[in-house]
Design a protein around this motif. Structure first.
Motif, PDB file in Angstrom:
ATOM      1  N   PRO A   1     -13.436 -72.778  18.312  1.00 32.10           N
ATOM      2  CA  PRO A   1     -12.098 -72.963  17.734  1.00 32.10           C
ATOM      3  C   PRO A   1     -11.076 -71.952  18.231  1.00 32.10           C
ATOM      4  N   MET A   2     -11.494 -70.729  18.544  1.00 36.14           N
ATOM      5  CA  MET A   2     -10.539 -69.733  19.050  1.00 36.14           C
ATOM      6  C   MET A   2      -9.933 -70.208  20.366  1.00 36.14           C
ATOM      7  N   ALA A   3     -10.772 -70.711  21.254  1.00 32.70           N
ATOM      8  CA  ALA A   3     -10.259 -71.249  22.519  1.00 32.70           C
ATOM      9  C   ALA A   3      -9.351 -72.443  22.263  1.00 32.70           C
ATOM     10  N   GLY A   4      -9.678 -73.227  21.250  1.00 32.40           N
ATOM     11  CA  GLY A   4      -8.834 -74.364  20.901  1.00 32.40           C
ATOM     12  C   GLY A   4      -7.441 -73.943  20.470  1.00 32.40           C
ATOM     13  N   HIS A   5      -7.345 -72.846  19.729  1.00 31.63           N
ATOM     14  CA  HIS A   5      -6.030 -72.347  19.315  1.00 31.63           C
ATOM     15  C   HIS A   5      -5.222 -71.875  20.515  1.00 31.63           C
ATOM     16  N   LEU A   6      -5.884 -71.306  21.507  1.00 28.36           N
ATOM     17  CA  LEU A   6      -5.180 -70.892  22.716  1.00 28.36           C
ATOM     18  C   LEU A   6      -4.574 -72.100  23.430  1.00 28.36           C
ATOM     19  N   ALA A   7      -5.354 -73.179  23.525  1.00 27.24           N
ATOM     20  CA  ALA A   7      -4.844 -74.389  24.160  1.00 27.24           C
ATOM     21  C   ALA A   7      -3.686 -74.977  23.349  1.00 27.24           C
ATOM     22  N   ALA A   8      -3.822 -74.977  22.023  1.00 26.89           N
ATOM     23  CA  ALA A   8      -2.768 -75.524  21.167  1.00 26.89           C
ATOM     24  C   ALA A   8      -1.486 -74.713  21.277  1.00 26.89           C
ATOM     25  N   ALA A   9      -1.614 -73.419  21.581  1.00 29.86           N
ATOM     26  CA  ALA A   9      -0.438 -72.564  21.735  1.00 29.86           C
ATOM     27  C   ALA A   9       0.251 -72.752  23.083  1.00 29.86           C
ATOM     28  N   GLY A  10      -0.350 -73.560  23.955  1.00 30.20           N
ATOM     29  CA  GLY A  10       0.276 -73.859  25.233  1.00 30.20           C
ATOM     30  C   GLY A  10      -0.268 -73.115  26.421  1.00 30.20           C
ATOM     31  N   HIS A  11      -1.273 -72.280  26.215  1.00 29.47           N
ATOM     32  CA  HIS A  11      -1.878 -71.566  27.334  1.00 29.47           C
ATOM     33  C   HIS A  11      -2.736 -72.516  28.178  1.00 29.47           C
ATOM     34  N   ALA A  12      -2.831 -72.235  29.446  1.00 30.65           N
ATOM     35  CA  ALA A  12      -3.722 -72.984  30.332  1.00 30.65           C
ATOM     36  C   ALA A  12      -5.105 -72.356  30.236  1.00 30.65           C
ATOM     37  N   VAL A  13      -6.071 -73.097  29.712  1.00 31.13           N
ATOM     38  CA  VAL A  13      -7.361 -72.512  29.350  1.00 31.13           C
ATOM     39  C   VAL A  13      -8.498 -73.110  30.185  1.00 31.13           C
ATOM     40  N   ALA A  14      -9.306 -72.223  30.759  1.00 33.09           N
ATOM     41  CA  ALA A  14     -10.568 -72.597  31.397  1.00 33.09           C
ATOM     42  C   ALA A  14     -11.686 -72.012  30.548  1.00 33.09           C
ATOM     43  N   VAL A  15     -12.752 -72.757  30.329  1.00 30.95           N
ATOM     44  CA  VAL A  15     -13.824 -72.299  29.445  1.00 30.95           C
ATOM     45  C   VAL A  15     -15.158 -72.270  30.188  1.00 30.95           C
ATOM     46  N   TYR A  16     -16.012 -71.371  29.715  1.00 31.81           N
ATOM     47  CA  TYR A  16     -17.393 -71.318  30.193  1.00 31.81           C
ATOM     48  C   TYR A  16     -18.307 -71.145  28.987  1.00 31.81           C
ATOM     49  N   ASN A  17     -19.411 -71.872  29.005  1.00 33.44           N
ATOM     50  CA  ASN A  17     -20.444 -71.694  27.990  1.00 33.44           C
ATOM     51  C   ASN A  17     -21.801 -71.845  28.658  1.00 33.44           C
ATOM     52  N   ARG A  18     -22.779 -71.089  28.158  1.00 30.00           N
ATOM     53  CA  ARG A  18     -24.118 -71.168  28.745  1.00 30.00           C
ATOM     54  C   ARG A  18     -24.659 -72.586  28.722  1.00 30.00           C
TER      55      ARG A  18
END
Length: 288
Positions: free
Chosen positions: A15-32
């Motif tokens: 959800p934290m990464a989701g809030h970054l995207a909702a705020a308009g940031h360009a987000v790349a994610v990595y998960n194991r």
């Protein structure tokens, strides 16, 4: 708006990464687990990367929320680590609860490579992450903090710089120390009320309005009374955090007798098969 990488999509990071995207940031994610990264992209857009290094390439900020000291080292260092993909001047923001020792070591390594580093552990649990209402305790230089704070604001209710590198982790330790004794006290109170034949809702309605009131009482008393512990912050993670607190206390000479005792109570809960139960499950130990 910034280009941001987020490493670690657990119950907090997702959800934290989701809030970054909702705020308009360009987000790349990595998960194991790649499937979780793909699921995040399906919900929020952005891109999924195959390694922390790939996620970090071109990012202004790299956020991480992983499990422990070893996990953090793994996602930061080495050929596939985030540090190897970050451009000079980019800032690594660590939301993991880890030792101040590993924080300072990684901060030193980052600076040697021309990178910024902010330790920024969070409090507020899964609900705080989902609602964007986390308390964030930060350590690092004033300049790095000032640059990172507007990005962290996407999921923070309050964000403060506590001092130089490691100070955020030390503040988080103080947070966990306070919670440990409080949850045990609440568990004993509710168990006492049950055994005395009192109505838990009635007792809590009255005492929560006085000096006994707390966030834990307001948000956990009903589920504790019902024996539901399938949400929130897991006992296994709390024991990891309390181990960090106790080790730090050995170094600075602080006395943590209640924390040490509650840590053993959580060990009992693990022995009951409750390692993944919420930390409010201390009451289950008293009901045996």
């Amino acid at each position: 708006m910034a280009r941001v990488a987020f490493v670690g999509l657990g119950v907090m990071g997702f959800p934290m990464a989701g809030h970054l995207a909702a705020a308009g940031h360009a987000v790349a994610v990595y998960n194991r687990t790649p499937a979780k990264a793909a699921a995040w992209v399906g919900l929020h857009g952005g891109t999924a990367a195959a390694a922390p290094r790939e996620a970090a390439q071109g990012a202004d900020f790299v956020m991480a929320c992983v499990g422990n000291d070893d996990d953090l080292r793994q996602v930061c260092l080495g050929d596939d680590g985030a540090f190897s993909g970050m451009r000079a001047g980019a800032i690594f923001v660590d939301h993991t609860t880890v030792s101040a020792r590993v924080t300072r070591a990684l901060s030193d390594t980052a600076r040697e490579q021309g990178l910024g580093f902010v330790d920024a552990p969070v409090s507020g649990g899964q609900a705080g992450a989902e609602n964007g209402q986390l308390s964030v305790m930060c350590g690092g230089t004033e300049a790095d903090y000032a640059a990172a704070e507007p990005v962290i604001a996407a999921y923070a209710r309050i964000c403060r710089r506590m001092g130089d590198s490691g100070a955020g982790q030390l503040a988080k330790m103080a947070n966990q120390i306070a919670i440990a004794g409080l949850v045990q006290g609440l568990a004993e109170s509710l168990n006492f009320a049950e055994r005395a034949g009192l109505s838990i809702p009635a007792v809590v309605e009255v005492i929560s309005q006085g000096a006994a009131g707390s966030w834990q009482m307001q948000n956990r008393h009903a589920t504790m009374a019902e024996g539901r512990f399938d949400f929130g912050f897991a006992v296994d993670w709390m024991r990891k955090d309390l181990g960090i607190c106790l080790a730090a206390a050995d170094e600075n000479g602080a006395a943590l007798p209640v924390t040490a005792l509650v840590d053993q109570f959580y060990k009992d809960v693990q022995g009951m098969g409750g390692g993944r139960w919420d930390t409010s499950s201390l009451i289950a130990r008293l009901r045996r």
